[in-house]
Design a protein around this motif. Structure first.
Motif, short mmCIF file in Angstrom:
data_model
loop_
_atom_site.label_atom_id
_atom_site.label_comp_id
_atom_site.label_asym_id
_atom_site.label_seq_id
_atom_site.Cartn_x
_atom_site.Cartn_y
_atom_site.Cartn_z
N ASP A 22 -12.30 -1.89 1.39
CA ASP A 22 -12.24 -2.00 -0.15
C ASP A 22 -11.26 -2.87 -0.50
N SER B 150 -12.34 2.73 5.33
CA SER B 150 -12.54 2.69 3.70
C SER B 150 -11.88 1.63 3.05
N LEU B 151 -10.51 2.26 2.98
CA LEU B 151 -9.30 1.58 2.30
C LEU B 151 -9.16 0.18 2.80
N ILE C 150 0.88 -1.16 0.08
CA ILE C 150 0.13 0.06 -0.07
C ILE C 150 0.67 1.34 0.06
N TYR D 275 -0.23 4.30 6.37
CA TYR D 275 -0.54 5.67 6.67
C TYR D 275 0.46 6.25 7.65
N LEU E 139 -6.85 11.26 0.66
CA LEU E 139 -6.65 9.86 0.46
C LEU E 139 -7.90 9.14 1.46
N PRO E 140 -8.21 7.95 0.87
CA PRO E 140 -9.37 7.43 1.44
C PRO E 140 -9.27 7.18 2.92
N THR F 27 -3.99 -0.93 7.25
CA THR F 27 -3.89 0.36 6.31
C THR F 27 -3.44 1.35 7.52
#
Length: 131
Positions: A45, A41-42, A17, A57, A36-37, A53
């Motif tokens: 998805d 949410s990321l 990622i 980040y 960014l998402p 995630t």
């Protein structure tokens, strides 16, 4: 932006990622101040853990690619950020050190290594001009 995760890549998912977002930022696909998402949410998805995630980040923020604004989300920092350049230089240095170590083991002269680098850089430049 589309992120593709591979279980066969050998790289941890958070790194996949991180690498894809870095590439999108450096290529200009993601612009400065673009949101960014969300982490949740990321994760949804990609069908992965929120922890994964979150780590991606956090790594991107530590490297100077994004900033997290409390309660608002993650945003792309400008490409010309000094932290982004420093991170790129550090990564290049790592790969060059690996190349130097390999060259030493194969008894490749520094001049030949320089020639290889020059050739690769010129070849890459020609490829960029074709696009």
């Amino acid at each position: 932006m589309r992120i593709v995760i591979s279980n066969q890549s050998g790289k941890p998912i958070y790194e996949q990622i991180e690498d894809q977002i870095k590439t999108a930022i450096l290529s200009g696909q993601l612009k400065a101040n673009e949101q960014l998402p969300s982490i949740r949410s990321l994760a949804k998805d990609l069908r992965i853990s929120v922890i994964t995630t979150t780590r991606a980040y956090h790594e991107l923020e530590a490297a100077g690619f994004i900033t997290n604004v409390q309660g608002k989300g993650a945003y792309v920092l400008g490409q010309d950020s000094a932290l982004v350049k420093e991170n790129a230089l550090r990564e290049i240095e790592t790969y060059l050190n690996q190349a130097i170590d390999t060259a030493k083991m194969a008894r490749i002269a520094p001049e030949e290594l320089h020639t290889m680098l020059d050739t690769l850089m010129h070849t890459e430049g020609d490829t960029d001009n074709d696009n």
